[in-house]
Design an enzyme around this catalytic site. Structure first.
Site, short mmCIF file in Angstrom:
data_model
loop_
_atom_site.label_atom_id
_atom_site.label_comp_id
_atom_site.label_asym_id
_atom_site.label_seq_id
_atom_site.Cartn_x
_atom_site.Cartn_y
_atom_site.Cartn_z
N LYS A 198 8.17 8.57 -3.99
CA LYS A 198 6.92 8.68 -3.23
C LYS A 198 7.14 9.50 -1.97
O LYS A 198 6.34 10.37 -1.62
CB LYS A 198 6.37 7.29 -2.92
CG LYS A 198 5.83 6.60 -4.17
CD LYS A 198 5.57 5.11 -4.00
CE LYS A 198 5.18 4.52 -5.36
NZ LYS A 198 4.98 3.06 -5.33
N GLN A 242 5.67 -1.58 -1.01
CA GLN A 242 6.23 -1.53 -2.37
C GLN A 242 6.39 -2.94 -2.93
O GLN A 242 7.00 -3.80 -2.30
CB GLN A 242 7.58 -0.79 -2.34
CG GLN A 242 8.21 -0.59 -3.69
CD GLN A 242 7.37 0.32 -4.61
OE1 GLN A 242 6.87 1.35 -4.19
NE2 GLN A 242 7.21 -0.08 -5.86
N ASP A 244 -2.91 2.36 -2.27
CA ASP A 244 -2.51 1.82 -3.58
C ASP A 244 -3.74 1.30 -4.35
O ASP A 244 -3.65 1.06 -5.55
CB ASP A 244 -1.50 0.68 -3.41
CG ASP A 244 -0.09 1.08 -3.79
OD1 ASP A 244 0.06 2.07 -4.55
OD2 ASP A 244 0.86 0.41 -3.34
#
Ligand code: NDP
Length: 286
Positions: free
Chosen positions: A52, A96, A119
């Protein structure tokens, strides 16, 4: 033999489009920063986080990295999220998953400002998706829609079966397909006559987390098969939920693992980061 849907090439095309957009924004003085938080040292998470951050660098947006000790308390993590919510120079916040077991993931996701929820996991983002309002869309399902569209596969009117009903893949996937005017069935571990159900699909999306579970007896001849799974086989080799060698000869198009859905997840995260400043919370690219 099926045509292979090349997620690497499609994700690269999206990243090139985003790179151009980021350059234009920079010329207008707009800079984008993504804050990436990892708690503990899960090796798979470390790989995802690295990819990422590399993606951010590639398209020219900043990434702020927070690598927190596995003993970090929930309150300390929430304090950091509140601080990042308040910072004007931070456009997106990514925590995460999975988090260590002493931290409640739902509480953490809810703490993220929905305007920075790149997200797409916040209940406000999920709710907006369900009722067709603008909002961030979960990256993996958004990536699958892009794979289909950019491969010239028509979704409207098709029988789509989504195998798996998780909050991050199966459920948002089915809503997005519905938004594209497909007829959608969601199958899961309690579905009866599973092969009969999946065998009706013009487009089958497998998101079960079971290595090579989907063999050709689950698939209609000529179907499009999208494999979301990321698993390890008996030789510890990366594989999907679909038995590629068995299914590819009978379907019309299929995604490989690796190189199918995986790279799209990062591309759509980057898309959401750019969308956060350009067009508000736009959701998937049309
Ligand atoms: P979950 O474990 O959260 O969900 C799995 C789903 O599959 C559940 O709904 C479960 O049903 C269903 N299921 C499990 N076993 C069976 C079975 N034998 N028959 C029918 N249904 C079954 O997984 P995720 O959705 O998080 O992930 C799915 C896969 O996708 C994993 O391999 C994961 O690693 C991968 N993944 C890949 C990403 C990418 O970027 N490519 C991103 C996210 C995930 P029930 O609800 O009834 O238990």
């Amino acid at each position: 033999m099926a045509s292979i849907i090349d997620g690497k090439a499609i994700s690269l095309a999206i990243k090139e489009e985003l790179k151009k957009k980021v350059r234009e924004l920079k010329e207008k003085g707009v800079r984008i920063n993504l804050a990436v938080i990892q708690v503990g040292d899960n090796p798979a998470s470390a790989v995802y986080v690295r990819n990422k951050k590399k993606g951010c660098e590639y398209i020219g947006i900043g990434s702020l990295s927070y690598e927190l000790d596995k003993e970090t308390t929930q309150e300390e993590l929430l304090d950091l999220i509140r601080e990042l919510n308040a910072r004007e120079d931070v456009n997106g916040i990514l925590v995460q998953l999975p988090l260590p077991s002493h931290i409640d993931e739902d509480t953490v996701i809810r703490a993220i400002d929905p305007k920075k929820d790149v997200d797409g996991f916040h209940p406000q983002s999920v709710g907006a998706l369900c009722i067709g309002q603008p909002g961030f869309v979960s990256c993996t399902p958004a990536g699958v829609i892009q794979l289909l569209k950019r491969s010239g596969i028509q979704i409207e009117g098709k029988e789509c079966v989504v195998l798996g009903r998780s909050n991050i893949v199966g459920k948002p996937m089915s809503i997005l397909l519905l938004r594209e005017n497909a007829t959608v069935t969601i199958a899961h571990s309690r579905t009866r006559n599973l092969k009969e159900v999946t065998g009706r699909a013009d487009i089958l999306i497998a998101a079960v987390g079971r290595p090579k579970m989907i063999t050709r007896d689950y698939v209609k001849a000529g179907a499009v098969v999208i494999d979301v799974g990321i698993n390890r086989d008996e030789n510890n080799k990366l594989c999907g939920d679909v038995d590629f060698d068995d299914v590819a000869p009978i379907c019309s198009a299929i995604t490989p693992v690796p190189g199918g859905v995986g790279p799209m997840t990062v591309a759509m995260l980057l898309y959401n980061c750019v969308a956060s400043v350009t067009i508000g919370q736009s959701g998937a690219i049309s």
